[in-house]
Scaffold this active site. Structure first.
Site, PDB file in Angstrom:
ATOM      1  N   HIS A  79      -9.813   3.307  -5.613  1.00 20.35           N
ATOM      2  CA  HIS A  79      -9.563   2.487  -4.420  1.00 20.35           C
ATOM      3  C   HIS A  79      -8.203   2.784  -3.802  1.00 20.35           C
ATOM      4  O   HIS A  79      -7.815   2.172  -2.805  1.00 20.35           O
ATOM      5  CB  HIS A  79      -9.669   0.998  -4.779  1.00 20.35           C
ATOM      6  CG  HIS A  79      -9.814   0.098  -3.601  1.00 20.35           C
ATOM      7  ND1 HIS A  79      -8.798  -0.731  -3.152  1.00 20.35           N
ATOM      8  CD2 HIS A  79     -10.851  -0.125  -2.760  1.00 20.35           C
ATOM      9  CE1 HIS A  79      -9.216  -1.417  -2.102  1.00 20.35           C
ATOM     10  NE2 HIS A  79     -10.451  -1.069  -1.832  1.00 20.35           N
ATOM     11  N   ASP A 123      11.227 -13.920  -0.213  1.00 20.63           N
ATOM     12  CA  ASP A 123      12.622 -14.224   0.151  1.00 20.63           C
ATOM     13  C   ASP A 123      13.184 -13.252   1.185  1.00 20.63           C
ATOM     14  O   ASP A 123      14.408 -13.154   1.344  1.00 20.63           O
ATOM     15  CB  ASP A 123      13.519 -14.240  -1.095  1.00 20.63           C
ATOM     16  CG  ASP A 123      13.221 -15.429  -2.003  1.00 20.63           C
ATOM     17  OD1 ASP A 123      12.568 -16.383  -1.535  1.00 20.63           O
ATOM     18  OD2 ASP A 123      13.623 -15.396  -3.185  1.00 20.63           O
ATOM     19  N   ASP A 179       4.145  18.445   0.574  1.00 18.04           N
ATOM     20  CA  ASP A 179       5.302  19.349   0.510  1.00 18.04           C
ATOM     21  C   ASP A 179       6.382  18.877  -0.455  1.00 18.04           C
ATOM     22  O   ASP A 179       7.556  19.253  -0.314  1.00 18.04           O
ATOM     23  CB  ASP A 179       5.908  19.557   1.905  1.00 18.04           C
ATOM     24  CG  ASP A 179       5.077  20.511   2.749  1.00 18.04           C
ATOM     25  OD1 ASP A 179       4.053  21.022   2.243  1.00 18.04           O
ATOM     26  OD2 ASP A 179       5.437  20.744   3.917  1.00 18.04           O
ATOM     27  N   LYS A 222      -5.139   4.648  -1.730  1.00 19.71           N
ATOM     28  CA  LYS A 222      -5.018   5.358  -0.454  1.00 19.71           C
ATOM     29  C   LYS A 222      -3.601   5.912  -0.387  1.00 19.71           C
ATOM     30  O   LYS A 222      -2.677   5.267   0.123  1.00 19.71           O
ATOM     31  CB  LYS A 222      -5.263   4.425   0.737  1.00 19.71           C
ATOM     32  CG  LYS A 222      -6.532   3.549   0.624  1.00 19.71           C
ATOM     33  CD  LYS A 222      -6.184   2.160   0.209  1.00 19.71           C
ATOM     34  CE  LYS A 222      -7.295   1.156   0.360  1.00 19.71           C
ATOM     35  NZ  LYS A 222      -8.590   1.494  -0.135  1.00 19.71           N
ATOM     36  N   LYS A 243      -2.391  -5.285   3.160  1.00 20.66           N
ATOM     37  CA  LYS A 243      -1.985  -6.009   1.959  1.00 20.66           C
ATOM     38  C   LYS A 243      -0.457  -6.019   1.931  1.00 20.66           C
ATOM     39  O   LYS A 243       0.181  -4.991   1.705  1.00 20.66           O
ATOM     40  CB  LYS A 243      -2.513  -5.354   0.679  1.00 20.66           C
ATOM     41  CG  LYS A 243      -4.033  -5.444   0.506  1.00 20.66           C
ATOM     42  CD  LYS A 243      -4.748  -4.287   1.153  1.00 20.66           C
ATOM     43  CE  LYS A 243      -6.250  -4.371   0.908  1.00 20.66           C
ATOM     44  NZ  LYS A 243      -6.979  -3.333   1.660  1.00 20.66           N
ATOM     45  N   HIS A 265      -7.056  -5.533   7.277  1.00 17.23           N
ATOM     46  CA  HIS A 265      -7.190  -4.824   6.001  1.00 17.23           C
ATOM     47  C   HIS A 265      -5.838  -4.624   5.320  1.00 17.23           C
ATOM     48  O   HIS A 265      -5.752  -3.980   4.273  1.00 17.23           O
ATOM     49  CB  HIS A 265      -7.869  -3.471   6.258  1.00 17.23           C
ATOM     50  CG  HIS A 265      -8.427  -2.826   5.049  1.00 17.23           C
ATOM     51  ND1 HIS A 265      -8.000  -1.589   4.584  1.00 17.23           N
ATOM     52  CD2 HIS A 265      -9.393  -3.224   4.177  1.00 17.23           C
ATOM     53  CE1 HIS A 265      -8.673  -1.264   3.503  1.00 17.23           C
ATOM     54  NE2 HIS A 265      -9.516  -2.225   3.228  1.00 17.23           N
TER      55      HIS A 265
END
Length: 430
Positions: free
Chosen positions: A348, A173, A355, A350, A168, A166
């Site tokens: 979508h 370079d 603090d 996350k 991404k 899952h």
């Protein structure tokens, strides 16, 4: 996890010249405390992350917040377009749509220019993409690896359909990384407009970051480890780790997780961050099906006076997951946790900011699939300036959201309650 005081030991901080001395690390932590105020999360939570993941804080990084899909897509195309040596990409979904074809064309063009191009895509996440799409990339010289193939005849390892990649990650370079929640799909390409009908007619709301500096090597290591584990064509690792230079002032910690109890590092990251929070916990989650430990941590934080706000979707592409998450609203609201549902977008993202100094952006959802079955990656950024940017983004999202009020929630129809109860029975599968 108990809310315990710090023992005063500074976390280990790495630089391009090696690990800093305890005094140098303490000086950096002291500067952060002067900017954000004292908080346990600056030392205890970061130390927990390192203990379970082996990843230290790394200084000297530039981190740019890519607020939405269009910003992320633009950054990806610019980064790949400017590649001179290598492009490494790991993604859950790579669709054969307008965006996917544009990106495929760009990867082919860079390969024709002599750039090394390596791609990992998840077999389940990209199940709707025809094999011919990836065959074209291979035929043009792009190295392509299918993660844990659905077809058991195509895997050299023990076949386990439920284990998914899952993550991404894009590394260009060896000096620039983009990571977060954005897949390769046209659904991320439009900004919020408030128009359209149905879950697939409104924009998807997601967030990534662009990292430059020595922390990029951590993303490269994670990609190459996944490549080797999936039996990809042999790569000369020396070619993928150029000399790094400091690019900014952000402290970055890269946390990867893998399936199984021993690999749940992003779960520990989230639970410990909530447990050590002293002022505020502002979470954004696309699929919210928390386990009992996370629920207790959130409830304890709210009851101790921490400002706990959670931004969740009002509309989802996964209706069962939406109802299963709502099953837990009652006890969270009762404890003082503030819940909000984002309107007119498929949420979508996350992300978290805690603090006013600790933030994370990544692929990990607050659900059982992410915490138990998926390979995930999250980036922790310890910086009051970056946290301020995250807070501004969170505030803008709240303005587009509906608060869930406890007294009104208790009056919801019994049909809704039954859907929630039924959906939560399948929590570990959603």
């Amino acid at each position: 996890m108990d809310r315990v005081p710090s023992d005063g030991t500074p976390p280990r901080i790495a630089s391009i010249h090696g690990v800093l001395s305890p005094k140098q690390s303490s000086d950096i932590m002291d500067r952060l405390k002067r900017a954000a105020g004292p908080t346990e999360i600056l030392e205890r939570q970061v130390a927990v992350n390192e203990a379970v993941s082996g990843s230290p804080l790394i200084k000297g990084n530039s981190v740019n917040l890519l607020v939405d899909g269009p910003a992320t897509i633009d950054a990806m195309f610019r980064a790949i377009g400017g590649a001179r040596h290598s492009v490494n990409m790991e993604t859950f979904i790579f669709e054969d749509d307008e965006m996917g074809r544009r990106l495929a064309d760009l990867l082919i063009r860079k390969r024709e220019e002599g750039v090394r191009v390596n791609l990992i895509y998840d077999s389940v996440g990209s199940m709707q993409t025809p094999a011919s799409f990836f065959k074209r990339l291979r035929d043009k010289g792009v190295n392509v690896v299918e993660f844990n193939p659905v077809n058991p005849l195509k895997t050299a390892k023990k076949w386990r359909l439920i284990l998914r990649d899952h993550r991404k990650i894009l590394v260009v370079d060896g000096k620039l990384a983009i990571t977060g929640g954005v897949n390769i799909s046209q659904v991320y390409s439009s900004k919020f407009s408030g128009e359209g009908k149905g879950p697939l007619a409104i924009p998807w709301r997601d967030t990534d970051i662009l990292v430059e500096g020595p922390a990029v090597s951590e993303f490269q290591k994670i990609f190459l480890h996944a490549w080797e584990a999936q039996k990809g064509p042999a790569l000369n690792e020396k070619e993928y780790f150029p000399e790094q230079k400091e690019a900014g002032k952000n402290l970055v910690q890269v946390i990867k997780s893998r399936p199984g109890e021993a690999g749940r590092t992003t779960f520990i990251m989230y639970v410990s961050a909530v447990a050590f929070a002293e002022k505020s916990i502002h979470l954004t989650s696309s699929y919210f099906i928390p386990d009992r430990q996370m629920i207790e941590a959130l409830r304890d934080a709210a009851r101790s006076g921490v400002d706990v706000k959670i931004l969740l979707p009002k509309t989802s592409d996964q209706s069962m997951a939406l109802y299963a998450g709502r099953y837990y609203y009652d006890e969270l609201l009762e404890a003082g946790v503030k819940l909000y549902e984002r309107r007119n977008a498929i949420l979508h993202a996350k992300t978290a900011v805690i603090d006013g100094v600790w933030a994370t952006v990544g692929s990990t959802n607050l659900d059982f699939l992410s915490f138990y079955n998926n390979f995930e990656i999250n980036t922790v950024i310890v910086s009051s300036d970056f946290a301020t940017e995250m807070e501004k983004m969170f505030t803008r999202d709240l303005a587009e959201s509906d608060p869930i009020k406890e007294e009104e929630w208790e009056k919801r129809p019994w049909a809704s309650r039954m859907r929630e109860w039924f959906a939560h029975l399948f929590a570990r599968m959603l």
